[in-house]
Design a protein around this motif. Sequence first.
Motif, PDB file in Angstrom:
ATOM      1  N   GLU A  94      -0.034  -7.417  -0.570  1.00 59.41           N
ATOM      2  CA  GLU A  94       1.048  -7.296   0.321  1.00 59.41           C
ATOM      3  C   GLU A  94       2.094  -8.364  -0.343  1.00 59.41           C
ATOM      4  OE1 GLU A  94       1.193  -5.232   3.021  1.00 59.41           O
ATOM      5  OE2 GLU A  94      -0.428  -4.279   1.826  1.00 59.41           O
ATOM      6  N   SER A 127      -5.396  -3.998  10.839  1.00 60.84           N
ATOM      7  CA  SER A 127      -5.444  -3.610   9.768  1.00 60.84           C
ATOM      8  C   SER A 127      -4.177  -3.693   8.840  1.00 60.84           C
ATOM      9  CB  SER A 127      -6.319  -2.463   9.591  1.00 60.84           C
ATOM     10  OG  SER A 127      -6.336  -2.129   8.069  1.00 60.84           O
ATOM     11  N   THR A 128      -4.250  -4.055   7.622  1.00 60.24           N
ATOM     12  CA  THR A 128      -2.864  -3.691   6.614  1.00 60.24           C
ATOM     13  C   THR A 128      -2.959  -2.330   6.033  1.00 60.24           C
ATOM     14  OG1 THR A 128      -4.381  -4.795   4.669  1.00 60.24           O
ATOM     15  CG2 THR A 128      -2.897  -6.117   6.200  1.00 60.24           C
ATOM     16  N   ASP A 129      -4.008  -1.732   6.456  1.00 65.44           N
ATOM     17  CA  ASP A 129      -4.363  -0.359   5.653  1.00 65.44           C
ATOM     18  C   ASP A 129      -3.645   0.800   6.732  1.00 65.44           C
ATOM     19  OD1 ASP A 129      -5.062   2.165   4.944  1.00 65.44           O
ATOM     20  OD2 ASP A 129      -7.002   1.706   4.651  1.00 65.44           O
ATOM     21  N   GLU A 155      -0.614  -4.377  12.073  1.00 66.60           N
ATOM     22  CA  GLU A 155      -0.878  -5.174  11.038  1.00 66.60           C
ATOM     23  C   GLU A 155      -1.412  -6.760  11.868  1.00 66.60           C
ATOM     24  OE1 GLU A 155       0.692  -4.762   7.173  1.00 66.60           O
ATOM     25  OE2 GLU A 155       1.902  -3.055   7.673  1.00 66.60           O
ATOM     26  N   LEU A 157      -5.524   3.689   7.758  1.00 61.86           N
ATOM     27  CA  LEU A 157      -6.283   3.640   9.009  1.00 61.86           C
ATOM     28  C   LEU A 157      -5.551   3.754  10.214  1.00 61.86           C
ATOM     29  CD1 LEU A 157      -9.041   3.056  10.371  1.00 61.86           C
ATOM     30  CD2 LEU A 157      -8.537   0.369   9.742  1.00 61.86           C
ATOM     31  N   GLN A 188      -2.565  -3.622  -6.050  1.00 65.14           N
ATOM     32  CA  GLN A 188      -1.893  -3.514  -4.740  1.00 65.14           C
ATOM     33  C   GLN A 188      -2.050  -4.859  -4.079  1.00 65.14           C
ATOM     34  OE1 GLN A 188      -3.630  -0.095  -2.530  1.00 65.14           O
ATOM     35  NE2 GLN A 188      -3.556  -1.583  -0.710  1.00 65.14           N
ATOM     36  N   GLN A 247       0.849  -1.260  -0.061  1.00 68.11           N
ATOM     37  CA  GLN A 247      -0.014  -0.194  -0.273  1.00 68.11           C
ATOM     38  C   GLN A 247       0.603   1.117  -0.037  1.00 68.11           C
ATOM     39  OE1 GLN A 247      -1.867   1.247   3.612  1.00 68.11           O
ATOM     40  NE2 GLN A 247      -3.841   1.957   2.714  1.00 68.11           N
ATOM     41  N   THR A 248       1.700   1.568   0.885  1.00 69.55           N
ATOM     42  CA  THR A 248       2.547   2.681   1.133  1.00 69.55           C
ATOM     43  C   THR A 248       3.277   3.175  -0.153  1.00 69.55           C
ATOM     44  OG1 THR A 248       3.852   1.726   2.662  1.00 69.55           O
ATOM     45  CG2 THR A 248       2.401   3.140   3.610  1.00 69.55           C
TER      46      THR A 248
END
Length: 317
Positions: free
Chosen positions: A129, A238-240, A211, A243, A127, A100-101
Motif C-alpha cells: 500500500e 480489508s485492503t483486499d 478499507e 474481497l 505489492q 493491489q488493483t
Amino acid sequence: MFDLHRLRLLRELKHRGTLAAVAAALSYSPSAISQQLSQLETEVGVPLLEPVGRRVRLTQQAEILVAHTEAVLERLERAEADIATSLTDLTGTLRVASFQTAALALVPPALTSLRASHPRLRVHVTQMEPERALPGLLARDFDLVIAEEYPGIPNPRPAELEQEELCHDPLRLAHPPRAGSGGAADAADAADASGPTARLRALADHPWVLEPEGTAARHWAMTLCRSADFEPDVRFESTDLLLHLRLVEQGHAAALLPDLVWDGRPATVPLHQLPRGRRARRLFTAIRRGRGRHPAIQACRQALREAVGASGPPGRR
C-alpha cells in the motif's frame, strides 16, 4: 571530507526511525550502525544524535548534514541515469512497489511490454500500500512506486520525490444484486431518480465493507458517507478489494469500488456514480528526485501508460 557511507547511514536513520530498523534494512548489527555513526560524529566534531527515552533523534546539525546528503545522493542518481542512458542495452534491476488493483490490472501488461523491449532488465515487484511504499521509496527500498490519491485526501509531497500522473480511476458505489441483497438493490434503485447522494443515503442501514482505519481510502469513504448524512455500518475491513467485491457479489455488503478492479471485464454487481468531486482517485508514479532520466524508469513509466490505455471501463449490467 565526510565519509559518504556514514552520511547515508545517518540519512537512513532519519527515514527509518530506529537503529534497529536501519540495521535490519542494511543487514548490519545495531552496534555496527552505532559505531559508524559515532565515527561520523568524530569527523563532524558535533553531536549528531540525542537520546529520547529508549530511542535517539537527530540533532539540528545532523538534520543539516542529511539535507546535504540528499543533495549529494540526488546528483549520484543523475550520474547513474546518465551512465545508463549512454549504454545501448538496458540491464540491471528495477524495484517497483504497487498497490493491489494496479498490481493486478496494470503491472502484468507493463511487464510483458518491458520483457519484449528490454529482455535483460530485471523487474522486481512488491505489492504494498502507498502508505508504506512511499516511505520505502525515500529509504531506497524501491526505485518506482505506483500510488493512489483519493478525492479531497491529498498525499504528502516530500521534496525528495517526483510524481508523474498515470490516470484517473473512477470510483463507484457497488451494492449486491437483488438475489440475497436484503433490500439494498431495491433501496438504491428507488433513490436513482434523486441522484448520487440519495442513492448513497439509501444504503445507510446496509452493512458495508471498507478499507482499514488509518488508510486514505477509509478516510475518503467515511467523509463521503458522512456528507450524505449517515455513519456507515462497517462490518468488514480489508485492503483486499477483491474481497470487497466478493462480499458485494454474495449479498453481504455495499462497497465503493474503483473501475480498475474489473480490469476491463464486465461488472458483476450494480454500479452507480458517486457525487460530483468524489468520483475518481488519482493514480501516479513516484520516484526519487534525480531518477527521472534513467532509461529503466522511463521505460517502466511508458509501459504503464500503455497498460492504462489498454484497460477499459467495466461493462454495465
